[in-house]
Motif scaffolding. Structure first.
Motif, PDB file in Angstrom:
ATOM      1  N   ASP A 120       1.178  -1.399   0.360  1.00 52.06           N
ATOM      2  CA  ASP A 120      -0.500  -0.090  -0.166  1.00 52.06           C
ATOM      3  C   ASP A 120       0.655   1.408  -0.034  1.00 52.06           C
ATOM      4  N   GLN A 121       1.684   0.893   0.848  1.00 50.55           N
ATOM      5  CA  GLN A 121       2.872   2.745   1.018  1.00 50.55           C
ATOM      6  C   GLN A 121       3.588   3.027  -0.604  1.00 50.55           C
ATOM      7  N   ILE A 122       4.161   1.949  -1.281  1.00 53.97           N
ATOM      8  CA  ILE A 122       4.462   1.581  -2.294  1.00 53.97           C
ATOM      9  C   ILE A 122       4.056   2.176  -3.495  1.00 53.97           C
ATOM     10  N   ILE A 123       2.203   1.871  -3.762  1.00 56.13           N
ATOM     11  CA  ILE A 123       0.671   2.005  -4.218  1.00 56.13           C
ATOM     12  C   ILE A 123       0.798   3.663  -4.015  1.00 56.13           C
ATOM     13  N   ILE A 124       0.765   4.516  -3.034  1.00 60.13           N
ATOM     14  CA  ILE A 124       0.663   5.585  -2.711  1.00 60.13           C
ATOM     15  C   ILE A 124       1.807   6.067  -3.551  1.00 60.13           C
ATOM     16  N   LEU A 125       3.025   6.302  -3.322  1.00 58.64           N
ATOM     17  CA  LEU A 125       4.025   6.713  -3.327  1.00 58.64           C
ATOM     18  C   LEU A 125       4.137   7.341  -5.198  1.00 58.64           C
ATOM     19  N   VAL A 126       2.973   5.673  -6.074  1.00 58.75           N
ATOM     20  CA  VAL A 126       3.432   5.149  -7.742  1.00 58.75           C
ATOM     21  C   VAL A 126       2.104   6.768  -8.038  1.00 58.75           C
ATOM     22  N   ARG A 127       1.022   6.647  -7.434  1.00 57.92           N
ATOM     23  CA  ARG A 127      -0.254   7.241  -7.275  1.00 57.92           C
ATOM     24  C   ARG A 127       0.279   9.004  -6.893  1.00 57.92           C
ATOM     25  N   SER A 128       0.880   9.241  -6.135  1.00 60.17           N
ATOM     26  CA  SER A 128       0.866  10.843  -6.088  1.00 60.17           C
ATOM     27  C   SER A 128       2.604  10.931  -7.063  1.00 60.17           C
ATOM     28  N   GLY A 129       2.905  10.590  -7.204  1.00 60.00           N
ATOM     29  CA  GLY A 129       4.336  10.828  -8.143  1.00 60.00           C
ATOM     30  C   GLY A 129       4.004  11.530  -8.800  1.00 60.00           C
ATOM     31  N   GLY A 130       3.002  11.591  -9.836  1.00 60.29           N
ATOM     32  CA  GLY A 130       3.491  11.658 -11.161  1.00 60.29           C
ATOM     33  C   GLY A 130       4.055  11.278 -12.463  1.00 60.29           C
ATOM     34  N   ILE A 131       4.205   9.920 -12.081  1.00 64.38           N
ATOM     35  CA  ILE A 131       4.966   8.493 -13.029  1.00 64.38           C
ATOM     36  C   ILE A 131       4.254   7.926 -14.096  1.00 64.38           C
ATOM     37  N   ARG A 132       2.862   7.910 -14.097  1.00 67.71           N
ATOM     38  CA  ARG A 132       2.007   7.684 -15.388  1.00 67.71           C
ATOM     39  C   ARG A 132       2.021   9.100 -16.137  1.00 67.71           C
ATOM     40  N   PHE A 167       5.900  -2.271  -7.825  1.00 67.12           N
ATOM     41  CA  PHE A 167       6.242  -0.242  -9.147  1.00 67.12           C
ATOM     42  C   PHE A 167       4.710  -1.011 -10.008  1.00 67.12           C
ATOM     43  N   LEU A 168       5.863  -2.291 -10.863  1.00 64.77           N
ATOM     44  CA  LEU A 168       5.184  -2.468 -12.590  1.00 64.77           C
ATOM     45  C   LEU A 168       3.299  -2.538 -11.898  1.00 64.77           C
ATOM     46  N   THR A 169       3.515  -3.432 -11.456  1.00 61.03           N
ATOM     47  CA  THR A 169       1.899  -3.543 -10.913  1.00 61.03           C
ATOM     48  C   THR A 169       1.284  -2.732 -11.140  1.00 61.03           C
ATOM     49  N   ASP A 170       1.187  -2.097 -10.163  1.00 61.23           N
ATOM     50  CA  ASP A 170       0.265  -0.734 -10.124  1.00 61.23           C
ATOM     51  C   ASP A 170       0.141  -0.468 -11.307  1.00 61.23           C
ATOM     52  N   ILE A 171       1.296   0.530 -12.111  1.00 57.45           N
ATOM     53  CA  ILE A 171       0.406   0.652 -13.400  1.00 57.45           C
ATOM     54  C   ILE A 171       0.080   0.291 -13.951  1.00 57.45           C
ATOM     55  N   ILE A 172      -0.109  -1.042 -14.422  1.00 60.68           N
ATOM     56  CA  ILE A 172      -0.819  -2.348 -15.185  1.00 60.68           C
ATOM     57  C   ILE A 172      -1.622  -1.949 -14.550  1.00 60.68           C
ATOM     58  N   HIS A 173      -2.352  -2.171 -13.140  1.00 60.01           N
ATOM     59  CA  HIS A 173      -3.668  -2.540 -12.862  1.00 60.01           C
ATOM     60  C   HIS A 173      -4.329  -1.120 -12.857  1.00 60.01           C
ATOM     61  N   GLN A 174      -3.624  -0.136 -12.698  1.00 58.39           N
ATOM     62  CA  GLN A 174      -4.445   1.268 -12.971  1.00 58.39           C
ATOM     63  C   GLN A 174      -5.224   1.302 -14.372  1.00 58.39           C
ATOM     64  N   MET A 175      -3.872   0.972 -15.265  1.00 57.26           N
ATOM     65  CA  MET A 175      -4.846   1.057 -16.899  1.00 57.26           C
ATOM     66  C   MET A 175      -5.573  -0.218 -16.955  1.00 57.26           C
ATOM     67  N   MET A 176      -5.523  -1.043 -16.025  1.00 58.10           N
ATOM     68  CA  MET A 176      -6.741  -2.470 -16.325  1.00 58.10           C
ATOM     69  C   MET A 176      -7.832  -1.337 -15.966  1.00 58.10           C
ATOM     70  N   VAL A 177      -8.066  -0.765 -14.691  1.00 54.71           N
ATOM     71  CA  VAL A 177      -9.275   0.063 -14.512  1.00 54.71           C
ATOM     72  C   VAL A 177      -9.860   0.615 -15.318  1.00 54.71           C
ATOM     73  N   GLU A 178      -9.040   1.206 -15.915  1.00 47.20           N
ATOM     74  CA  GLU A 178      -9.321   2.186 -16.565  1.00 47.20           C
ATOM     75  C   GLU A 178      -9.755   1.993 -17.945  1.00 47.20           C
ATOM     76  N   ARG A 179      -9.072   1.031 -18.960  1.00 49.80           N
ATOM     77  CA  ARG A 179      -9.678   1.189 -20.418  1.00 49.80           C
ATOM     78  C   ARG A 179      -9.799  -0.054 -20.475  1.00 49.80           C
ATOM     79  N   THR A 180     -10.715  -1.378 -19.586  1.00 53.58           N
ATOM     80  CA  THR A 180     -11.513  -1.828 -19.507  1.00 53.58           C
ATOM     81  C   THR A 180     -12.836  -2.625 -19.251  1.00 53.58           C
ATOM     82  N   VAL A 181     -13.389  -3.489 -19.279  1.00 52.66           N
ATOM     83  CA  VAL A 181     -14.411  -3.502 -18.390  1.00 52.66           C
ATOM     84  C   VAL A 181     -14.343  -4.278 -17.261  1.00 52.66           C
ATOM     85  N   LEU A 182     -13.451  -4.745 -16.361  1.00 60.29           N
ATOM     86  CA  LEU A 182     -13.034  -4.285 -15.452  1.00 60.29           C
ATOM     87  C   LEU A 182     -12.930  -3.883 -14.788  1.00 60.29           C
ATOM     88  N   GLY A 183     -12.540  -2.371 -15.117  1.00 58.63           N
ATOM     89  CA  GLY A 183     -13.086  -1.220 -14.408  1.00 58.63           C
ATOM     90  C   GLY A 183     -13.811  -1.102 -13.597  1.00 58.63           C
TER      91      GLY A 183
END
Length: 393
Positions: free
Chosen positions: A53-65, A344-360
């Protein structure tokens, strides 16, 4: 522009910055917590979840994408023209690299919209190469595809003449075949195969990886990016004269409607929206991992109503095993870094999956499904390849 992966992302730079500034200390703290106070597997899992969860917060708050410039795959006129121009240059009489020209025309087709003039011209160009290689039947197929794709009216007579020449030549070949005779047409018909053999045979690491994982991955291995426009995305056949594109992305082509339909049913409906960026951020390993997930989800009758089954499935996969990266006093720093990089990589892929597929929709309705899918991605990124494909420190 060539057929190599365009716009490949460098994930290592932003990850290293996070690792040095914050994640390394979080990993050390999590390890110390495991050694000092964790007596059961549930304690270890609790520490692990907090670390994730701490890594997820860092990825999503750091403008990585934003730094990675990730965006949905779109058919683009400029890219289609660039590939078409490259194919024309390779077809030139002074070059005569017909197979590479075909790959470029296939790439152009993949980047064009359905029934567009650009696609019609690309099909027509492919028919010219087929004619040159004495693939007369395929030439006729491409002429008809061009005509059905709004090919410019002013060039239709030229297209009709080429179709007539191909039909006439095809009839001659059939006549000779019926008489069991061989002539220049037969030898010329094999020219494209001889030219293809001259191309270096690149090792398909993803296919080798799938073989190592077992027979249950049959049909789900991926084609290396350099061969996406030369092999069917589903059956891997090399029918590059008549490939048809997926209408939802620019990286999947198929040898037939049957293969396209089967791929969509088994996995492509979930990967289509993000497969191009999966190639960019993780290469064949990331695509292989997500395709396995897509295949598992496609086997469910309905993901929301299958939450309990999905939870059981993830548990049986033993996703808690990745907590091994936080256990034991002999764990090296690189092990922590590899585990952190996977998260780190998993969270980036997970965000794309939620935004771009019916799984969202499923993830929004039920956060539990969202977490389970995150764990499933992390599991496959961990199990579907050796650490070296992720990053080599």
């Amino acid at each position: 522009m060539d057929l190599k992966l365009a716009g490949k992302c460098n994930l290592l730079a932003p990850f290293e910055k996070l690792w040095q500034s914050k994640i390394m200390y979080l990993a050390e703290h999590a390890l110390n917590s495991c050694l000092a106070s964790c007596t059961t597997s549930s304690d270890v899992q609790r520490v692990r979840e907090r670390f994730v969860d701490q890594i997820i917060i860092l990825v999503r708050s750091g403008g990585i994408r934003d730094q990675l410039n990730l965006a949905p795959d779109v058919k683009r006129h400029v890219a289609a023209l660039a590939y078409r121009a490259q194919g024309t240059a390779l077809y030139h009489p002074r070059v005569c690299n017909y197979i590479e020209a075909l790959k470029c025309f296939n790439a152009s087709i993949a980047h064009t919209e359905l029934n567009s003039v650009d696609r019609g011209i690309a099909y027509a160009n492919r028919s010219i190469v087929c004619m040159e290689l004495h693939q007369y039947e395929d030439c006729v197929v491409n002429v008809r595809l061009a005509r059905a794709s709004n090919y410019p009216i002013r060039f239709l007579p030229k297209l009709a003449a080429r179709e007539a020449r191909a039909q006439h030549a095809l009839q001659r070949v059939r006549t000779i075949n019926a008489r069991k005779q061989k002539n220049g047409h037969w030898s010329a018909e094999r020219n494209w195969q001889q030219q293809e053999k001259k191309q270096p045979a690149a090792a398909n690491g993803a296919e080798e990886l799938s073989t190592k994982l077992g027979s249950h991955l049959h049909g789900l291995s991926v084609v290396e990016y350099e061969h996406l426009y030369a092999r069917c995305n589903y059956c891997h056949s090399r029918r590059l004269f008549t490939f048809i594109p997926c209408e939802g992305c620019t990286v999947a082509m198929f040898c037939s409607v049957a293969c396209l339909t089967e791929a969509y049913r088994k996995y492509h409906r979930y990967e289509c929206g993000l497969v191009r960026d999966l190639w960019r951020i993780g290469g064949a390993g990331a695509v292989t991992a997500f395709r396995r997930i897509a295949a598992e989800l496609a086997s469910f009758p309905d993901v929301p109503s299958s939450a309990e089954y999905l939870e059981l499935f993830v548990a049986m996969k033993g996703y808690c095993a990745v907590a091994d990266g936080l256990e034991g006093a002999t764990v090296q720093e690189n092990d922590h870094r590899q585990l952190s990089y996977r998260i780190f990589l998993t969270d980036i892929i997970h965000q794309m999956m939620v935004e771009r597929t019916v799984l969202g929709f499923c993830c929004i309705e039920d956060p539990r499904i969202s977490r389970l899918l995150f764990e499933l991605i992390l599991y496959y990124l961990t199990s579907c390849a050796e650490p070296s494909w992720l990053v080599d420190w």
